[in-house]
Design a protein around this motif. Structure first.
Motif, PDB file in Angstrom:
ATOM      1  N   VAL A  76       0.824  -1.203   0.000  1.00  0.00           N
ATOM      2  CA  VAL A  76       0.000   0.000   0.000  1.00  0.00           C
ATOM      3  C   VAL A  76       0.863   1.259   0.000  1.00  0.00           C
ATOM      4  O   VAL A  76       0.561   2.246  -0.695  1.00  0.00           O
ATOM      5  CB  VAL A  76      -0.972  -0.013   1.197  1.00  0.00           C
ATOM      6  CG1 VAL A  76      -1.568   1.371   1.449  1.00  0.00           C
ATOM      7  CG2 VAL A  76      -2.082  -1.016   0.961  1.00  0.00           C
ATOM      8  N   THR A  77       1.950   1.232   0.758  1.00  0.00           N
ATOM      9  CA  THR A  77       2.847   2.385   0.794  1.00  0.00           C
ATOM     10  C   THR A  77       3.394   2.690  -0.591  1.00  0.00           C
ATOM     11  O   THR A  77       3.433   3.860  -1.028  1.00  0.00           O
ATOM     12  CB  THR A  77       4.014   2.139   1.769  1.00  0.00           C
ATOM     13  OG1 THR A  77       3.484   1.843   3.062  1.00  0.00           O
ATOM     14  CG2 THR A  77       4.909   3.357   1.859  1.00  0.00           C
ATOM     15  N   ASP A  82       3.339   5.916  -5.632  1.00  0.00           N
ATOM     16  CA  ASP A  82       3.101   5.981  -7.068  1.00  0.00           C
ATOM     17  C   ASP A  82       1.949   6.923  -7.387  1.00  0.00           C
ATOM     18  O   ASP A  82       2.021   7.692  -8.356  1.00  0.00           O
ATOM     19  CB  ASP A  82       2.802   4.573  -7.596  1.00  0.00           C
ATOM     20  CG  ASP A  82       2.625   4.557  -9.099  1.00  0.00           C
ATOM     21  OD1 ASP A  82       3.597   4.886  -9.823  1.00  0.00           O
ATOM     22  OD2 ASP A  82       1.515   4.237  -9.571  1.00  0.00           O
ATOM     23  N   ALA A  83       0.898   6.890  -6.560  1.00  0.00           N
ATOM     24  CA  ALA A  83      -0.243   7.778  -6.791  1.00  0.00           C
ATOM     25  C   ALA A  83       0.149   9.238  -6.650  1.00  0.00           C
ATOM     26  O   ALA A  83      -0.302  10.101  -7.418  1.00  0.00           O
ATOM     27  CB  ALA A  83      -1.364   7.433  -5.809  1.00  0.00           C
ATOM     28  N   THR A  87      -0.185  11.716  -9.922  1.00  0.00           N
ATOM     29  CA  THR A  87      -1.134  12.833  -9.842  1.00  0.00           C
ATOM     30  C   THR A  87      -0.440  14.184  -9.739  1.00  0.00           C
ATOM     31  O   THR A  87      -1.114  15.223  -9.671  1.00  0.00           O
ATOM     32  CB  THR A  87      -2.076  12.683  -8.628  1.00  0.00           C
ATOM     33  OG1 THR A  87      -1.296  12.720  -7.417  1.00  0.00           O
ATOM     34  CG2 THR A  87      -2.883  11.402  -8.694  1.00  0.00           C
ATOM     35  N   GLY A  88       0.878  14.178  -9.728  1.00  0.00           N
ATOM     36  CA  GLY A  88       1.593  15.446  -9.611  1.00  0.00           C
ATOM     37  C   GLY A  88       1.358  16.131  -8.281  1.00  0.00           C
ATOM     38  O   GLY A  88       1.400  17.365  -8.192  1.00  0.00           O
ATOM     39  N   GLY A  89       1.114  15.341  -7.233  1.00  0.00           N
ATOM     40  CA  GLY A  89       0.925  15.899  -5.907  1.00  0.00           C
ATOM     41  C   GLY A  89      -0.502  16.256  -5.559  1.00  0.00           C
ATOM     42  O   GLY A  89      -0.763  16.759  -4.458  1.00  0.00           O
ATOM     43  N   VAL A 214      -8.094   7.056  -6.472  1.00  0.00           N
ATOM     44  CA  VAL A 214      -7.045   8.080  -6.388  1.00  0.00           C
ATOM     45  C   VAL A 214      -7.407   9.288  -7.242  1.00  0.00           C
ATOM     46  O   VAL A 214      -7.312  10.447  -6.794  1.00  0.00           O
ATOM     47  CB  VAL A 214      -5.687   7.496  -6.832  1.00  0.00           C
ATOM     48  CG1 VAL A 214      -4.690   8.610  -7.153  1.00  0.00           C
ATOM     49  CG2 VAL A 214      -5.137   6.582  -5.750  1.00  0.00           C
ATOM     50  N   TRP A 215      -7.864   9.039  -8.468  1.00  0.00           N
ATOM     51  CA  TRP A 215      -8.134  10.157  -9.370  1.00  0.00           C
ATOM     52  C   TRP A 215      -9.417  10.896  -9.022  1.00  0.00           C
ATOM     53  O   TRP A 215      -9.531  12.098  -9.309  1.00  0.00           O
ATOM     54  CB  TRP A 215      -8.132   9.674 -10.816  1.00  0.00           C
ATOM     55  CG  TRP A 215      -6.731   9.458 -11.309  1.00  0.00           C
ATOM     56  CD1 TRP A 215      -6.102   8.271 -11.495  1.00  0.00           C
ATOM     57  CD2 TRP A 215      -5.777  10.471 -11.621  1.00  0.00           C
ATOM     58  NE1 TRP A 215      -4.809   8.482 -11.911  1.00  0.00           N
ATOM     59  CE2 TRP A 215      -4.592   9.818 -12.004  1.00  0.00           C
ATOM     60  CE3 TRP A 215      -5.808  11.862 -11.619  1.00  0.00           C
ATOM     61  CZ2 TRP A 215      -3.443  10.518 -12.382  1.00  0.00           C
ATOM     62  CZ3 TRP A 215      -4.662  12.572 -11.991  1.00  0.00           C
ATOM     63  CH2 TRP A 215      -3.500  11.894 -12.366  1.00  0.00           C
TER      64      TRP A 215
END
Length: 265
Positions: A76-77, A82-83, A87-89, A214-215
Motif C-alpha cells: 500500500v505504501t 506511485d499515486a 497525480t503530480g501531488g 485516487v483520481w
C-alpha cells in the motif's frame, strides 16, 4: 425471457457497509462471499487510523516500521507513493509527516478482494456478473460474453436520495469523492488545508478501483475549473459536479460536455 437470479450480501466494515451482488447462479458463492469480506476486515485491521492497534496507527506513533509491518503495508505504501507521483501531488498519503493511506486503501482493498474471490466465480457456469462496493466505491465484474451491464446511479450532492446521472458500466470500477456526505474531509496536499476548489463530487470510472479512487480524490483537489490532470489519468471517464450544480464530463483525455445544470439521466 427470465431475468437471472440476483443475490446480495452486506457486511459492516471500514466504518461503512460492504455490499456484494452476484448475478446468475454461481457455484461456491458462500465461500467466495466469506473470503471477500474477510479480506476487507483484514485491510481494516491493518490500515484503519481509528483503530489504536492497527499497523498504520502503530507506524504513526513510531512503534512499528513499514519494513517490519505486514507485507501488505509495504504494498500500500508503494501504491501511495506511485499515486502521488502520477497525480503530480494532487493526491498524497502523508499529512504533516504522518502516513495516512485512507484515500488509497479502500479502493485498493475492494479491488483486491473482488479480483481474488469474486472474479473466479465468473469462470464457472452460472455466474454472469459480480460486484463489490463499500460506501459507493465499487469494482464491477462481468463474465466474457455475458449479456449484462451494470447501471450505476451517481448521487446528487445537493439533493439526498436523488441521482445526478446514471452510468452504464459493462465492467470496471466507479469511485466518487466529495464533500456531500462527509463534509470537507479531503485535504489539498499542496496547502495542508481542506480542498476548496468548488467540487461537490467527482466520479471517475476506470478498469481499476484503486486507480479510480485516487483520481476521484485528485479531481476534488484540482477543482471544477481544472481538467488538466485528465491526460495523466489515462483511460477514464467521469463527472464533476460543482457546488453550484454545474457539471463537467469527460471521456479519456477529452471533455465532452459542460452543463449549467445537472444532466438528465
Amino acid at each position: 425471457m427470465t431475468s437471472p437470479d440476483r443475490r446480495t450480501w452486506t457486511h459492516d466494515v471500514m466504518g461503512s457497509v460492504a455490499t456484494i451482488r452476484l448475478v446468475g447462479d454461481p457455484v461456491a458463492e458462500a465461500e467466495a462471499v466469506a473470503a471477500c469480506f474477510a479480506e476487507l476486515d483484514l485491510a481494516d485491521r491493518l490500515f484503519s487510523t481509528y483503530r489504536e492497534q492497527s499497523e498504520v496507527s502503530r507506524i504513526r506513533r513510531g512503534e512499528l516500521t513499514i519494513a517490519a509491518a505486514h507485507p501488505l503495508v509495504e504494498e500500500v505504501t508503494e501504491g501511495c507513493r506511485d499515486a502521488e507521483r502520477t497525480t503530480g501531488g494532487l493526491f498524497s498519503a502523508w499529512r504533516d509527516g504522518e502516513f495516512d493511506p485512507t484515500g488509497f486503501v479502500k479502493g485498493w482493498a475492494i479491488e483486491r478482494a473482488a479480483r481474488a474471490h469474486l472474479a473466479p466465480l465468473l469462470e464457472r457456469s452460472g455466474c454472469l456478473a459480480a460486484g463489490l462496493s463499500v460506501g459507493g466505491d465499487m469494482q464491477l465484474l462481468t463474465a466474457e460474453g455475458a449479456d449484462w451491464t451494470w447501471r450505476v446511479g451517481i448521487a446528487d450532492p445537493s439533493r439526498p436520495r436523488t441521482v445526478v446521472a446514471t452510468l452504464e458500466v459493462p465492467r470496471g470500477a466507479v469511485a466518487t469523492s466529495g464533500s456531500a456526505e462527509r463534509g470537507a474531509h479531503i485535504v489539498d496536499p499542496r496547502t495542508g488545508r481542506p480542498a476548496a476548489a468548488g467540487v461537490a463530487s467527482a466520479t471517475v470510472v476506470s478498469d481499476s478501483l484503486a486507480h479510480a479512487d485516487v483520481w476521484a480524490t485528485a479531481a476534488v483537489v484540482a477543482g471544477f475549473d481544472d481538467l488538466g490532470w485528465i491526460t495523466r489519468a489515462g483511460t477514464t471517464t467521469g463527472l464533476l459536479v460543482a457546488d453550484d450544480g454545474r457539471t463537467r464530463r469527460w471521456l479519456g483525455a477529452t471533455e465532452i460536455a459542460v452543463d449549467a445544470a445537472a444532466p438528465s439521466v
